[in-house]
Each structure stands twice: as C-alpha cells, then as structure tokens.
Design an enzyme around this catalytic site. Structure first.
Site, PDB file in Angstrom:
ATOM      1  N   LYS A 201       0.742  -1.216   0.504  1.00  0.00           N
ATOM      2  CA  LYS A 201       0.463  -0.164   0.434  1.00  0.00           C
ATOM      3  C   LYS A 201       0.575   1.207  -0.229  1.00  0.00           C
ATOM      4  O   LYS A 201       1.935   1.102   0.303  1.00  0.00           O
ATOM      5  CB  LYS A 201      -0.853   0.076   1.083  1.00  0.00           C
TER       6      LYS A 201
ATOM      7  N   LEU B 136       5.392   0.486   3.446  1.00  0.00           N
ATOM      8  CA  LEU B 136       4.914  -0.332   2.394  1.00  0.00           C
ATOM      9  C   LEU B 136       3.421  -1.050   2.680  1.00  0.00           C
ATOM     10  O   LEU B 136       2.885  -1.398   2.095  1.00  0.00           O
ATOM     11  CB  LEU B 136       5.355  -0.392   1.298  1.00  0.00           C
TER      12      LEU B 136
ATOM     13  N   ASP C 243      -2.574  -1.293  10.170  1.00  0.00           N
ATOM     14  CA  ASP C 243      -2.409  -1.743   9.228  1.00  0.00           C
ATOM     15  C   ASP C 243      -3.158  -2.813   8.626  1.00  0.00           C
ATOM     16  O   ASP C 243      -4.244  -3.047   7.591  1.00  0.00           O
ATOM     17  CB  ASP C 243      -1.456  -1.209   8.190  1.00  0.00           C
TER      18      ASP C 243
END
Length: 300
Positions: free
Chosen positions: A9, A98, A135
């Site tokens: 992401k 990421l 996350d």
C-alpha cells in the site's frame, strides 16, 4: 493448499491528529493498495505444528514476524490445535512504509481460516488483525482504496481510484529501530493536523472526480514528512532526486512512516520515464499501478 497474494500500500495522505488515552496516536489516512505483492502459501501440517519459511533469511530467523504472530493469535482465538506450513515469498521491501508486514499478517489470517475450514466472523477477524498490527485491518478489507481512522482499525471503503501509477523510491538510508515507534516519539503536538487535507481527498474520490482533480491532493500531506530528515539521515537527496525527476507533475511524500518516497502520475509512460531517469542515476525504483483489492486468494 491455500495461495494468497498480499499487495503493498501507499498512503495517499496521512495525518496524525492527536494522542489517544491508550498510548496510541489518532490518525486519518487514505490508503491505496498497489500492484506490488508478496505471496503466501499455507499447507497442512501433519504434526499440528506451525512452521514458517521465507526467501528473506532475516524474516525466517525471526520468530516475531507478522505471519507467525497472526497464525498464533488466530489459533488461540479459535481454540484449535491444527497447524500449518507457511511459505512466504517477499517482493515488498521490508520496513519501508509500504505495509508489507501488515499485508503478510492479513494474508496469514485469511489463508489459515480457509485451510483450517473454521468459520470466523468478519468482526472477530478484524479484531485479531488489529492485534497483529495497526494496518492489518485495511488489508482484510475488500476495497483497494479506503479511509483509515483511529489507530488504523476503523476502515471505510471508498470508490476505486482512477487508473494511476506510483513511482516508489526506497532510499538506502539508516532506519531507526523500532522505526514507527521512534518516528511517533519525534512528533509533538505542534505537528498534529486536523485531517482537512485527507477529508478533502476522500471527498474528491467519493464524488468520482477525474484524476487531474485528485492528483494535486495525493501525497500532499504526511505528518511524518516533518521529521523525515531527522529520522532518516540523508533522505533529503533522495527526495530531491525524485522531485526533480517528476518535474512538478506530482507531489513527493513518504509512504506511511517511510523511508519509502513516492509520487503518483497519471500515465504508466510518465511513471516509467521518471523511473528511467532515476535508474540512470543509479537508484532503484518500483513502478506500480493501483491494485483492485488488498488481498487475493489464488488457489484453495
């Protein structure tokens, strides 16, 4: 056998808006899954044990990786004694902002719930995911574009971003450990925002605005940009290189807590041109499109 791909992401925006009573920070972010992925295969274990193998030796040697953490928490939550062999092939850079670790943890939860054939309520899976990492709930969602709030556990699906391409530069700089905790400690209240930039970006995406209207707000805001030069000595020259290569076509920002830097461009050709310029300067670049979903089950 269960085979899951876990996409990386980028944070199209990320604002820290305050400290919480539980010791975490309150944030608001628009997250976007991209076409850069790890692959996780879950196989039955004949003796009921949990084992982990990875093409990254550092993760294989560590017993604290998110795949094993997720596996143990899920098994404990389900109250079962089944095991699994978990094989992870890493392509997402580690500790780069990421979301690779969180994506892998989410992939493990999905793969094992299928392998063990034990129904798990979505709400419970999200709770376990949040315990694995802040996350992880994003990667358990169906939407590749989402508004993320709280400490990361509150997810609101958004319409898909228009087709666009991210140019990602993972700079070779010293990274503090534990990275995210160190960066949060560097923040003070004067750096906190109100979330207006993220809400504006959310509104444009929800309204279905065309990409030219959205791009000026992408990578415009990340609270961690304020402390990046202190946290990652030498990152400034990498930021300048990427900003110079995009020549004003896009904003340049950290993704998450970094140190990855990214810019989003309207065309694949434009993204590859930028990457080519930087590769000629000896830098390693990743070009990735917007993904359709955070995770995909390929085989079961």
């Amino acid at each position: 056998m269960i085979h899951v791909t876990a996409n990386a992401k980028i944070n199209l925006s990320l604002e820290i808006i305050g400290r919480r009573d539980d010791g975490f920070h309150e944030l608001i972010s628009v997250m976007q899954a991209i076409d850069l992925s790890d692959e996780l295969v879950a196989l039955p274990s004949m003796d009921g044990s949990l084992s982990f193998e990875c093409n990254d030796p550092a993760l294989t040697e560590s017993d604290e990786n998110t795949v094993m953490t997720a596996a143990r928490l899920l098994r404990e939550s389900l109250g079962i004694e089944q095991g699994a062999r978990l094989l992870l092939r890493k392509s997402i850079p580690v500790a780069a902002g990421l979301g690779g670790g969180s994506a892998d943890g989410a992939a493990a939860l999905v793969a094992l719930s299928l392998l063990w054939d034990v129904p798990v309520r979505r709400e419970r899976l999200l709770e376990i995911g949040a315990a694995v990492g802040s996350d992880v709930p994003f990667f358990l969602g169906e939407s590749a574009t989402a508004l993320v709030e709280g400490r990361g556990e509150s997810i609101t699906a958004l319409p898909s971003m228009p087709a666009a391409w991210a140019v990602i530069l993972v700079p070779e700089v010293p990274v503090p450990s534990p990275k995210t905790r160190v960066l949060f400690r560097m923040l003070d209240e004067s750096m906190f925002g109100g979330g207006e930039g993220t809400r504006r970006l959310r509104g444009l995406i929800e309204e279905g605005e065309p990409l030219p209207s959205i791009l000026p707000y992408v990578a415009m805001t990340n609270t961690f940009n304020v402390v990046a030069d202190r946290a990652f000595p030498g990152i400034g020259r990498f930021r300048e290189s990427l900003a110079g290569a995009v020549e004003g076509e896009a904003n340049v920002s950290l993704s998450g807590a970094g140190p990855s830097l990214y810019a989003v461009l309207a065309t694949q050709e434009g993204a590859e041109r930028v990457a080519g310029v930087l590769m000629q300067a000896g830098l390693a670049l990743i070009v990735a499109g917007m993904a359709e979903r955070p995770l995909s089950v390929l085989e079961r």
